[in-house]
Enzyme design. Structure first.
Site, PDB file in Angstrom:
ATOM      1  N   GLU A 270      50.203  45.763  43.399  1.00 43.99           N
ATOM      2  CA  GLU A 270      49.766  45.548  42.015  1.00 43.99           C
ATOM      3  C   GLU A 270      50.320  46.626  41.091  1.00 43.99           C
ATOM      4  OE1 GLU A 270      45.484  45.899  41.392  1.00 43.99           O
ATOM      5  OE2 GLU A 270      45.646  44.708  39.562  1.00 43.99           O
TER       6      GLU A 270
ATOM      7  N   ASP B  86      43.204  49.551  46.367  1.00 39.48           N
ATOM      8  CA  ASP B  86      43.211  49.030  44.995  1.00 39.48           C
ATOM      9  C   ASP B  86      42.301  49.960  44.203  1.00 39.48           C
ATOM     10  OD1 ASP B  86      42.882  47.677  42.598  1.00 39.48           O
ATOM     11  OD2 ASP B  86      42.629  45.706  43.541  1.00 39.48           O
TER      12      ASP B  86
ATOM     13  N   ASP C 153      13.755  58.276  37.943  1.00 41.51           N
ATOM     14  CA  ASP C 153      14.083  58.879  36.642  1.00 41.51           C
ATOM     15  C   ASP C 153      15.537  59.348  36.564  1.00 41.51           C
ATOM     16  OD1 ASP C 153      13.879  60.926  38.387  1.00 41.51           O
ATOM     17  OD2 ASP C 153      12.574  62.189  37.164  1.00 41.51           O
TER      18      ASP C 153
ATOM     19  N   ARG D 155      48.656  43.433  49.279  1.00 43.47           N
ATOM     20  CA  ARG D 155      48.751  43.184  47.838  1.00 43.47           C
ATOM     21  C   ARG D 155      49.528  44.342  47.229  1.00 43.47           C
ATOM     22  NH1 ARG D 155      43.852  42.234  46.898  1.00 43.47           N
ATOM     23  NH2 ARG D 155      42.946  44.153  46.059  1.00 43.47           N
TER      24      ARG D 155
ATOM     25  N   HIS E 283      37.413  42.041  47.349  1.00 47.33           N
ATOM     26  CA  HIS E 283      36.704  43.141  46.691  1.00 47.33           C
ATOM     27  C   HIS E 283      35.902  43.957  47.708  1.00 47.33           C
ATOM     28  CE1 HIS E 283      37.074  41.364  42.356  1.00 47.33           C
ATOM     29  NE2 HIS E 283      38.192  41.854  42.827  1.00 47.33           N
TER      30      HIS E 283
ATOM     31  N   TYR F 213      47.164  37.097  52.447  1.00 45.66           N
ATOM     32  CA  TYR F 213      46.018  37.492  53.274  1.00 45.66           C
ATOM     33  C   TYR F 213      45.872  36.491  54.412  1.00 45.66           C
ATOM     34  CZ  TYR F 213      45.369  39.562  48.680  1.00 45.66           C
ATOM     35  OH  TYR F 213      45.597  40.208  47.492  1.00 45.66           O
TER      36      TYR F 213
ATOM     37  N   HIS G 161      44.041  34.196  44.668  1.00 48.09           N
ATOM     38  CA  HIS G 161      43.685  34.758  43.367  1.00 48.09           C
ATOM     39  C   HIS G 161      44.853  34.624  42.389  1.00 48.09           C
ATOM     40  CE1 HIS G 161      45.988  38.450  44.215  1.00 48.09           C
ATOM     41  NE2 HIS G 161      45.392  38.516  45.401  1.00 48.09           N
TER      42      HIS G 161
ATOM     43  N   HIS H 294      46.061  39.836  35.084  1.00 44.15           N
ATOM     44  CA  HIS H 294      44.997  39.763  34.072  1.00 44.15           C
ATOM     45  C   HIS H 294      45.258  40.830  33.028  1.00 44.15           C
ATOM     46  CE1 HIS H 294      43.253  43.366  35.982  1.00 44.15           C
ATOM     47  NE2 HIS H 294      43.498  42.780  37.142  1.00 44.15           N
TER      48      HIS H 294
ATOM     49  N   ASP I 166      45.045  50.121  37.050  1.00 42.29           N
ATOM     50  CA  ASP I 166      44.658  49.160  38.099  1.00 42.29           C
ATOM     51  C   ASP I 166      45.865  48.968  39.007  1.00 42.29           C
ATOM     52  OD1 ASP I 166      43.595  47.173  39.652  1.00 42.29           O
ATOM     53  OD2 ASP I 166      43.493  45.662  38.066  1.00 42.29           O
TER      54      ASP I 166
ATOM     55  N   HIS J 253      39.367  44.102  33.743  1.00 36.97           N
ATOM     56  CA  HIS J 253      39.673  42.697  33.438  1.00 36.97           C
ATOM     57  C   HIS J 253      39.421  42.582  31.944  1.00 36.97           C
ATOM     58  CE1 HIS J 253      38.686  41.730  37.898  1.00 36.97           C
ATOM     59  NE2 HIS J 253      39.885  42.226  37.742  1.00 36.97           N
TER      60      HIS J 253
ATOM     61  N   GLU K 186      49.983  41.229  40.418  1.00 38.26           N
ATOM     62  CA  GLU K 186      49.381  41.610  41.689  1.00 38.26           C
ATOM     63  C   GLU K 186      49.389  40.509  42.753  1.00 38.26           C
ATOM     64  OE1 GLU K 186      45.018  42.043  41.435  1.00 38.26           O
ATOM     65  OE2 GLU K 186      45.264  42.006  39.272  1.00 38.26           O
TER      66      GLU K 186
END
Ligand code: GLY
Ligand code: MN
Ligand code: MN
Length: 441
Positions: A404, A256, A36, A402, A239, A384, A346, A350, A267, A357, A380
């Site tokens: 960004e 990130d 609940d 990265r 991710h 890697y 990648h 975006h 972001d 996104h 970004e």
């Protein structure tokens, strides 16, 4: 909060509807987390964009040229017993006052009113991904048919309203620009806090807590997406949200994370050394990623495209991979063969807005979409090197970097909304030593 920006957007949408065009936009609904308990409620971005209403389960209805009023809202009925548990509901009177709509009704009046609205409509705009609403529309249509029999002239055209709203949402108004600037500012402050507080022996979730604490004390409602804190090789998982590892001296940590402020997302990604000093190999990779980030940002202006910015980033990163000895051969050929893909898999950016996104077409017909003032997006680039990739020298393996930033397109170039968090090696190391260097982008 003033209802004016939301009213203006409803007006803009009404202007693009044909006479007697009917638009239906649903609110989000609560989602059960377990038994609940519910997940924290997040309003639907489209509904928020047009109403500024925080309540679940409502419905916004617009009808062009309707004499009794063009904008109607259906909200949860007042219910003192329920309101003791879940808080005061807006109700009809306050909905008109606070949201600036022409008329407000309780949701349980919808079944009575919808058939008449559908019976008067020339065409109907609703989101095509909402099966429940579509069913409701079909039932309303059946009821209109029963009620008006042969005199019914039912709408014969359905339009996907999400696509129309996406185009509106892509170009930010001055009010939205200010909210996005604030979302990025809060996100940047949180990244600075993480850099200052990071120590070897801490766990990734502790940095996540620093970040999200800063979001909350600065008035952000939530992270705009699950925060990624990846130390060492975890940074190679794009991710990675487990955030459970202990961070070691000598490793980098990639964060990130972005705040959601009044519905709008930040972001930002930064990658920095757990112990405050970049090693030689880390510096070499970092400098190439930074160069790709800075050069792409330098090229942003109206008329440019995200595709062209990606091409710029790919070129610099591929040049970097050759410099590091990871790739060998002719630069143009390597780019053509997509030899960079195992290390940069990648896109470079975006759209950013109410969703991280965000909505909006990336192509217009067969062509890449030219940037326009008021668009906001990320830049970004990253590199890697999987820990088990035996084709690269062991000194690169397990590195994931990265950088960004969030940019707003202006008449002449762009504003870097995320500028308050450092990204050059010297600035990052200075901040981590507790000496805030002068920042520049
Ligand atoms: N945080 C998700 C992304 O950068 O696209
Ligand atoms: Mn991100
Ligand atoms: Mn992003």
């Amino acid at each position: 909060m003033s209802s004016q920006p939301f009213q203006q957007r409803r007006q803009q949408l009404l202007q693009s509807l044909p006479d007697r065009g009917l638009a239906i936009i649903p609110a989000a609904t609560e989602v059960t987390r377990s038994r609940d308990t519910e997940y924290p409620f997040r309003q639907s971005s489209d509904y928020w964009y047009l109403t500024g209403c925080k309540e679940p389960d409502g419905l916004l209805v617009l009808m062009k040229g309707r004499e009794e009023g063009e904008s109607l809202i259906f909200t949860l009925p007042k219910d003192p017993a329920m309101e003791v548990w879940t808080g005061i509901r807006l109700g009809r009177e306050e909905a008109v006052k606070q949201l600036g709509v022409d008329q407000a009704f309780a949701l349980d009046q919808l079944d009575d009113l919808l058939p008449d609205l559908i019976g008067q409509a020339s065409e109907v705009w609703l989101p095509f991904d909402d099966l429940k609403l579509y069913q409701r529309f079909l039932e309303g249509r059946q009821a209109a048919l029963r009620k008006h029999k042969r005199s019914a002239s039912l709408p014969d055209r359905l339009v996907d309203i999400s696509a129309r709203l996406a185009e509106m949402r892509l170009i930010k108004s001055p009010e939205e620009m200010e909210l996005m600037r604030r979302a990025a500012e809060i996100s940047a402050a949180a990244h600075c806090r993480a850099m200052r507080s990071c120590r070897p022996g801490q766990y990734e979730y502790q940095l996540q807590a620093e970040i999200e604490h800063e979001f909350a004390i600065r008035g952000a409602s939530a992270p705009a997406y699950a925060s990624i804190v990846g130390s060492g090789a975890n940074a190679c998982v794009l991710h990675y949200i487990a955030n459970q590892s202990e961070m070691q001296a000598g490793q980098l940590v990639l964060i990130d994370a972005g705040a959601e402020y009044q519905g709008y997302a930040g972001d930002i990604t930064r990658t920095f050394p757990v112990d405050g000093s970049f090693t030689g190999p880390q510096k070499r990779v970092y400098e190439w990623v930074l160069k790709a980030n800075q050069e792409a940002i330098r090229q942003v202006r109206p008329g440019m495209t995200l595709e062209a910015l990606h091409t710029t980033a790919v070129r610099i990163l591929t040049e970097g991979l050759v410099d590091l000895g990871v790739l060998q051969g002719d630069l143009d050929q390597l780019i053509k063969d997509e030899a960079y893909k195992p290390f940069y898999m990648h896109g470079t950016g975006h759209w950013l807005g109410l969703d991280v996104h965000d909505v909006g077409q990336y192509r217009l017909g067969s062509r890449s979409r030219p940037l326009e003032p008021g668009m906001v997006f990320t830049i970004e680039p990253g590199l890697y090197f999987a820990p088990d990739n035996e084709e690269v020298d062991s000194c690169w393996r397990g590195l994931g970097i990265r950088i960004e930033d969030d940019v707003l397109v202006t008449e002449t170039g762009c504003l870097v909304l995320s500028k308050d968090v450092p990204k050059t090696i010297d600035e990052v190391e200075a901040l981590m030593r507790g000496q805030d260097a002068h920042l520049h982008n």
